[in-house]
Design an enzyme around this catalytic site. Structure first.
Site, PDB file in Angstrom:
ATOM      1  CG  HIS A  19      45.316  44.389  47.844  1.00 49.23           C
ATOM      2  ND1 HIS A  19      46.383  43.531  48.025  1.00 49.23           N
ATOM      3  CD2 HIS A  19      44.514  43.793  46.923  1.00 49.23           C
ATOM      4  CE1 HIS A  19      46.223  42.468  47.251  1.00 49.23           C
ATOM      5  NE2 HIS A  19      45.107  42.600  46.569  1.00 49.23           N
ATOM      6  CE  LYS A  43      41.876  32.064  44.206  1.00 44.25           C
ATOM      7  NZ  LYS A  43      41.605  33.466  44.465  1.00 44.25           N
ATOM      8  NE  ARG A  92      45.234  44.299  39.228  1.00 45.14           N
ATOM      9  CZ  ARG A  92      45.739  43.128  39.556  1.00 45.14           C
ATOM     10  NH1 ARG A  92      46.861  43.080  40.189  1.00 45.14           N
ATOM     11  NH2 ARG A  92      45.132  42.014  39.243  1.00 45.14           N
ATOM     12  CB  SER A 130      49.103  38.977  45.495  1.00 45.07           C
ATOM     13  OG  SER A 130      48.371  39.965  46.159  1.00 45.07           O
TER      14      SER A 130
HETATM   15  O1  PNS Z   1      41.945  38.415  45.517  1.00 47.53           O
HETATM   16  P1  PNS Z   1      41.149  37.467  44.665  1.00 47.53           P
HETATM   17  O2  PNS Z   1      41.740  36.080  44.735  1.00 47.53           O
HETATM   18  O3  PNS Z   1      40.968  37.947  43.256  1.00 47.53           O
HETATM   19  O4  PNS Z   1      39.680  37.396  45.345  1.00 47.53           O
HETATM   20  C1  PNS Z   1      38.669  36.582  44.813  1.00 47.53           C
HETATM   21  C2  PNS Z   1      37.496  36.436  45.799  1.00 47.53           C
HETATM   22  C3  PNS Z   1      37.984  35.938  47.127  1.00 47.53           C
HETATM   23  C4  PNS Z   1      36.821  37.788  45.982  1.00 47.53           C
HETATM   24  C5  PNS Z   1      36.484  35.439  45.152  1.00 47.53           C
HETATM   25  O5  PNS Z   1      37.165  34.294  44.782  1.00 47.53           O
HETATM   26  C6  PNS Z   1      35.364  35.079  46.108  1.00 47.53           C
HETATM   27  O6  PNS Z   1      34.449  35.853  46.319  1.00 47.53           O
HETATM   28  N1  PNS Z   1      35.447  33.871  46.703  1.00 47.53           N
HETATM   29  C7  PNS Z   1      34.462  33.351  47.595  1.00 47.53           C
HETATM   30  C8  PNS Z   1      33.683  32.203  46.953  1.00 47.53           C
HETATM   31  C9  PNS Z   1      32.552  32.711  46.098  1.00 47.53           C
HETATM   32  O7  PNS Z   1      31.674  33.428  46.557  1.00 47.53           O
HETATM   33  N2  PNS Z   1      32.579  32.345  44.806  1.00 47.53           N
HETATM   34  C10 PNS Z   1      31.585  32.766  43.860  1.00 47.53           C
HETATM   35  C11 PNS Z   1      31.809  34.181  43.378  1.00 47.53           C
HETATM   36  S1  PNS Z   1      31.929  34.205  41.679  1.00 47.53           S
END
Ligand code: PNS
Length: 160
Positions: A19, A43, A92, A130
Site C-alpha cells: 500500500h 466484513k 498486483r 494484508s
Molecule cells: O482493501 P479492499 O478491501 O480491497 O478495499 C475495498 C474497498 C473498500 C475499496 C471497497 O470495498 C469499497 O469501495 N467499499 C465501499 C462500499 C462500496 O462503495 N461498494 C461498491 C463498490 S463496488
C-alpha cells in the site's frame, strides 16, 4: 472538482509496504492523496476502524501531502462529499483484475465522473497482501519484509 487530489480507498487491515508503495507512486501525479479507510459491517476485520486509521496515520506522520480519513457506506458518496473523483487502486496479480475491473465499472456507473487509476507496485511487493501478512503474524513468522515496524508491533500484540 479537485484534480490534484486522489482518494486511495481500502480496508488497510493492516497497511503493508505494498500500500505504501502505491501511495508514494501516486504522489508523482497528485499533490495530495487521501487514504480512505473503509468500514463495512459485513466484513470481518482483525483491527478496528480506529486501529486501522491510527496505523496509517502513524506510518505517514509528518507527511502533509497524505491525509488519512475513514468512511462508511458507498465510496461514490464519500467521493462526492470530498469533491474528489479520482480513485487509486493497486493492481498486483491478474487475480486482482476481475474484482478491480468490476468495482471500477460499478463506481463509474454510479457516478460517471469517477475515474479509477491503477498503480502497479514494485515487484518485491507484488505478492504482499494484508491477509497473508495476518497469517504470517498468527504463525509467528518474520514480518519485517511486509510491514513497517509499528504495524508489526500491533500485529504481534493481536496474536500474543
Ligand atoms: O482493501 P479492499 O478491501 O480491497 O478495499 C475495498 C474497498 C473498500 C475499496 C471497497 O470495498 C469499497 O469501495 N467499499 C465501499 C462500499 C462500496 O462503495 N461498494 C461498491 C463498490 S463496488
Amino acid at each position: 472538482m479537485e484534480n490534484k487530489i486522489a482518494v486511495y480507498p481500502g480496508s488497510f487491515d493492516p497497511i503493508t509496504y505494498g500500500h505504501i508503495d502505491v501511495i508514494e507512486r501516486s504522489l508523482k501525479f497528485f499533490e495530495k492523496i487521501i487514504v480512505a479507510v473503509s468500514y463495512n459491517t459485513r466484513k470481518k476485520y482483525l483491527f478496528t476502524l480506529e486501529e486501522r486509521v491510527n496505523m496509517v496515520k502513524e506510518v505517514f506522520k509528518d507527511r502533509r501531502e497524505i491525509e488519512v480519513d475513514s468512511f462508511r457506506g458507498l465510496l461514490v458518496d464519500y467521493l462526492r462529499k470530498k469533491n474528489v473523483y479520482i480513485v487509486i487502486r493497486g493492481l498486483r496479480a491478474v487475480s486482482d483484475f476481475e474484482y478491480e475491473f468490476q468495482m471500477a465499472l460499478i463506481n463509474r456507473k454510479l457516478n460517471p465522473e469517477i475515474e479509477t487509476i491503477f498503480m502497479m507496485p514494485k515487484e518485491e511487493f507484488f505478492y504482499i497482501s494484508s491477509s497473508l501478512v495476518k497469517e504470517i503474524a498468527e504463525l509467528k513468522g518474520n514480518l519485517s519484509y511486509f510491514v513497517p515496524e509499528i504495524v508489526e508491533k500491533k500485529l504481534r500484540e493481536k496474536f500474543s
